[in-house]
Design an enzyme around this catalytic site. Sequence first.
Site, PDB file in Angstrom:
ATOM      1  N   LYS A 224      -6.265  -9.965 -23.550  1.00 23.45           N
ATOM      2  CA  LYS A 224      -6.705 -11.362 -23.483  1.00 23.45           C
ATOM      3  C   LYS A 224      -7.853 -11.461 -22.486  1.00 23.45           C
ATOM      4  O   LYS A 224      -7.696 -11.194 -21.300  1.00 23.45           O
ATOM      5  CB  LYS A 224      -5.590 -12.319 -23.065  1.00 23.45           C
ATOM      6  CG  LYS A 224      -6.020 -13.756 -23.377  1.00 23.45           C
ATOM      7  CD  LYS A 224      -5.404 -14.829 -22.523  1.00 23.45           C
ATOM      8  CE  LYS A 224      -5.977 -15.011 -21.161  1.00 23.45           C
ATOM      9  NZ  LYS A 224      -7.336 -15.608 -21.093  1.00 23.45           N
ATOM     10  N   GLU A 300      -3.586  -6.767 -10.068  1.00 22.19           N
ATOM     11  CA  GLU A 300      -4.720  -6.551  -9.160  1.00 22.19           C
ATOM     12  C   GLU A 300      -5.224  -7.947  -8.807  1.00 22.19           C
ATOM     13  O   GLU A 300      -5.801  -8.628  -9.654  1.00 22.19           O
ATOM     14  CB  GLU A 300      -5.772  -5.691  -9.865  1.00 22.19           C
ATOM     15  CG  GLU A 300      -6.673  -4.969  -8.893  1.00 22.19           C
ATOM     16  CD  GLU A 300      -7.914  -5.752  -8.596  1.00 22.19           C
ATOM     17  OE1 GLU A 300      -7.892  -6.525  -7.601  1.00 22.19           O
ATOM     18  OE2 GLU A 300      -8.887  -5.622  -9.334  1.00 22.19           O
ATOM     19  N   CYS A 334     -13.082  -9.414  -5.935  1.00 19.86           N
ATOM     20  CA  CYS A 334     -11.762  -9.460  -5.314  1.00 19.86           C
ATOM     21  C   CYS A 334     -11.791  -8.747  -3.956  1.00 19.86           C
ATOM     22  O   CYS A 334     -11.074  -9.113  -3.045  1.00 19.86           O
ATOM     23  CB  CYS A 334     -10.720  -8.835  -6.220  1.00 19.86           C
ATOM     24  SG  CYS A 334     -11.172  -7.208  -6.810  1.00 19.86           S
ATOM     25  N   GLU A 431      -9.557 -16.980  -0.039  1.00 19.13           N
ATOM     26  CA  GLU A 431     -10.559 -16.288  -0.858  1.00 19.13           C
ATOM     27  C   GLU A 431     -11.547 -17.343  -1.372  1.00 19.13           C
ATOM     28  O   GLU A 431     -11.190 -18.200  -2.182  1.00 19.13           O
ATOM     29  CB  GLU A 431      -9.847 -15.604  -2.027  1.00 19.13           C
ATOM     30  CG  GLU A 431     -10.753 -14.740  -2.851  1.00 19.13           C
ATOM     31  CD  GLU A 431      -9.998 -13.953  -3.912  1.00 19.13           C
ATOM     32  OE1 GLU A 431      -9.231 -14.553  -4.678  1.00 19.13           O
ATOM     33  OE2 GLU A 431     -10.192 -12.729  -3.967  1.00 19.13           O
TER      34      GLU A 431
HETATM   35  P1  NAI Z   1      -6.911 -16.815 -12.882  1.00 18.21           P
HETATM   36  O1  NAI Z   1      -6.117 -15.792 -12.168  1.00 18.21           O
HETATM   37  O2  NAI Z   1      -6.219 -18.077 -13.241  1.00 18.21           O
HETATM   38  O3  NAI Z   1      -7.507 -16.174 -14.232  1.00 18.21           O
HETATM   39  C1  NAI Z   1      -7.574 -14.798 -14.504  1.00 18.21           C
HETATM   40  C2  NAI Z   1      -7.039 -14.524 -15.900  1.00 18.21           C
HETATM   41  O4  NAI Z   1      -5.692 -14.958 -15.979  1.00 18.21           O
HETATM   42  C3  NAI Z   1      -7.779 -15.258 -17.016  1.00 18.21           C
HETATM   43  O5  NAI Z   1      -7.850 -14.444 -18.156  1.00 18.21           O
HETATM   44  C4  NAI Z   1      -6.866 -16.446 -17.280  1.00 18.21           C
HETATM   45  O6  NAI Z   1      -7.004 -16.983 -18.574  1.00 18.21           O
HETATM   46  C5  NAI Z   1      -5.506 -15.819 -17.081  1.00 18.21           C
HETATM   47  N1  NAI Z   1      -4.431 -16.772 -16.788  1.00 18.21           N
HETATM   48  C6  NAI Z   1      -4.520 -17.959 -16.125  1.00 18.21           C
HETATM   49  N2  NAI Z   1      -3.316 -18.573 -16.093  1.00 18.21           N
HETATM   50  C7  NAI Z   1      -2.436 -17.768 -16.735  1.00 18.21           C
HETATM   51  C8  NAI Z   1      -1.053 -17.856 -17.042  1.00 18.21           C
HETATM   52  N3  NAI Z   1      -0.327 -18.921 -16.691  1.00 18.21           N
HETATM   53  N4  NAI Z   1      -0.473 -16.844 -17.707  1.00 18.21           N
HETATM   54  C9  NAI Z   1      -1.189 -15.768 -18.074  1.00 18.21           C
HETATM   55  N5  NAI Z   1      -2.501 -15.638 -17.843  1.00 18.21           N
HETATM   56  C10 NAI Z   1      -3.133 -16.617 -17.173  1.00 18.21           C
HETATM   57  O7  NAI Z   1      -8.210 -17.103 -12.020  1.00 18.21           O
HETATM   58  P2  NAI Z   1      -9.318 -18.265 -12.159  1.00 18.21           P
HETATM   59  O8  NAI Z   1      -8.648 -19.573 -12.367  1.00 18.21           O
HETATM   60  O9  NAI Z   1     -10.320 -17.832 -13.142  1.00 18.21           O
HETATM   61  O10 NAI Z   1      -9.974 -18.221 -10.708  1.00 18.21           O
HETATM   62  C11 NAI Z   1      -9.298 -18.807  -9.594  1.00 18.21           C
HETATM   63  C12 NAI Z   1      -9.469 -17.954  -8.365  1.00 18.21           C
HETATM   64  O11 NAI Z   1      -8.836 -16.714  -8.561  1.00 18.21           O
HETATM   65  C13 NAI Z   1     -10.898 -17.572  -8.013  1.00 18.21           C
HETATM   66  O12 NAI Z   1     -11.536 -18.585  -7.295  1.00 18.21           O
HETATM   67  C14 NAI Z   1     -10.695 -16.348  -7.197  1.00 18.21           C
HETATM   68  O13 NAI Z   1     -10.356 -16.700  -5.874  1.00 18.21           O
HETATM   69  C15 NAI Z   1      -9.498 -15.693  -7.852  1.00 18.21           C
HETATM   70  N6  NAI Z   1      -9.877 -14.628  -8.792  1.00 18.21           N
HETATM   71  C16 NAI Z   1      -9.689 -13.323  -8.409  1.00 18.21           C
HETATM   72  C17 NAI Z   1     -10.088 -12.307  -9.244  1.00 18.21           C
HETATM   73  C18 NAI Z   1      -9.929 -10.885  -8.870  1.00 18.21           C
HETATM   74  O14 NAI Z   1     -10.757 -10.063  -9.238  1.00 18.21           O
HETATM   75  N7  NAI Z   1      -8.876 -10.507  -8.166  1.00 18.21           N
HETATM   76  C19 NAI Z   1     -10.740 -12.564 -10.534  1.00 18.21           C
HETATM   77  C20 NAI Z   1     -10.833 -13.968 -10.875  1.00 18.21           C
HETATM   78  C21 NAI Z   1     -10.422 -14.934 -10.001  1.00 18.21           C
END
Ligand code: NAI
Length: 533
Positions: A224, A300, A334, A431
């Site tokens: 996904k 991660e 990250c 973050e």
């Molecule tokens: P997110 O963690 O919500 O999204 C990442 C992935 O998870 C996307 O594919 C999203 O569709 C999916 N996702 C979201 N809710 C889910 C659920 N309930 N069940 C399963 N999958 C789900 O992150 P978002 O909202 O894009 O960004 C928010 C914050 O997260 C950012 O500001 C940043 O601080 C952090 N982040 C960290 C990342 C990393 O590389 N560790 C990458 C992206 C965001």
Amino acid sequence: MASRRISSLVPRSLPLLSRGGKQSYLGKGIYRYSTATAALEEPIKPPVSIQYDKLLINGRFVDAASGKTFPTLDPRTGEVIAHVAEGDAEDINRAVAAARKAFDEGPWPKMTAYERQKIMLRFADLVEKHNDEIAALETWDSGKPYEQCANIEIPMFVRLFRYYAGWTDKIHGLTIPGDGPHHVQTLHEPIGVVGQIIPWNFPLVMYAWKVGPALACGNTVILKTAEQTPLSALLVSKLFHEAGLPDGVLNIVPGFGPTAGGALCRHMDVDKIAFTGSTETGKIVLELSAKSNLKPVTLELGGKSPFIVCEDADVDKAVELAHFALFFNQGQCCCAGSRTFVHEKVYDEFLEKAKARALKRIVGDPFKSGIEQGPQIDTEQFEKILKYIRSGQESGATLETGGNRIGTKGYYVQPTVFSNVKDDMLIAKDEIFGPVQTVLKFNELDDVIRRANNSQYGLAAGVFTQNLDTANTLSRALRVGTVWINCFDTFDATIPFGGYKMSGIGREKGEYGLKNYLQVKAVVTALKNPAWL
Ligand code: NAI
Ligand code: MG
């Protein structure tokens, strides 16, 4: 992220054209950043068209069961690039059924490791051949500098697939001496149907980290993609099928987190989940697994990585690397070095130079040559970053430079530097995921170790020192998954990456990354009259 390539993206010879916080225009849509705002010129037309905007299930591009689509936006303007099929629970069911069949009956795990290897290598060759087209699509959908995609990320993707292709025929178990007359062996088996969820900050690199080891081990996959960046995975997966990947082995379902992502995590016929994203969502993923079939989960997650500049550091190098550690990829990493701890003896010099470097950062249309920073991914992240900047000002940190948006269109943010940052300020704890550097002062090594470890996160750390003993002391004391000493963001395919504490569970890349995708089966056979034990 190979430092050789990175440095070639960082032009240093251009004179600083602005003084006193003015933004200066260098022509052709390129700005040296300043505190003044100005509209960026018309965005460059991307040299690529959208060919694939549907779900990829069982080797075919199909509409969503609901017929729904969602828009993916150009971060330079906020305008719609394409409407993409929106996967939901029913599409996940279909994708899981295809992956199940390809695993239980299909050719993938039954194929020889050498055959799987050849398909993965052909895929890597095809991606390399289409490098520029894929890079253009990725830049358009994500706002990353084109040169970063073309020269760093896609070559990393190719390297990752070649690395894991090399592993396919080197995965094997052990023969173990037992206590009695038994022949004991371990089989390293593929785990089965794997669900993978990736974020928008490195869509292709995350694809490689997830899909590469999963397929090398003989699993089948449902990936996904993030709702902000669905396009590049569809294009490269088309190439994967051209390379000979059998139908159903890799299924791509674009869609939203709580719907498509949630359905994947709670699916009873998915044997494993790998996730990259926020810590908050990582907890939900783990919970959904626990409440369904207890599928193993690797995570991660986020970070607030310390970058420690010791008193004996080469300050000019430390400034450049600390700048890169934070601002790379618009600060959307990250492992961003987002707490810059500087020894009091070099603090003033460091700060002056760090500020000057931020002022020289070249921000503009990511399709332009020489651009170091494009727009943030979307309005949500953009607003979040500006909110943190306000919080930094309100909590008493000194805004050295930056602090505003650039232009009136899209999601460009000025490279921002805060000094006098205290550990308990939100900008030092959360973050931010944007181009905001926070500089903190320290004096004793013990003190900086304690403060660096005083975080819910434990993803990575940077250490800048010429002293071997200091480097050794810090690398053992820091409770993080990666310590970079006199370097940062070195991401070879061979090096494991992952977090301590709330930065995650498990390691990706390298040999360690295979463990996530294998079951170990012990086979014990009674021996009759063995010649030896
Ligand atoms: P997110 O963690 O919500 O999204 C990442 C992935 O998870 C996307 O594919 C999203 O569709 C999916 N996702 C979201 N809710 C889910 C659920 N309930 N069940 C399963 N999958 C789900 O992150 P978002 O909202 O894009 O960004 C928010 C914050 O997260 C950012 O500001 C940043 O601080 C952090 N982040 C960290 C990342 C990393 O590389 N560790 C990458 C992206 C965001
Ligand atoms: Mg987009």
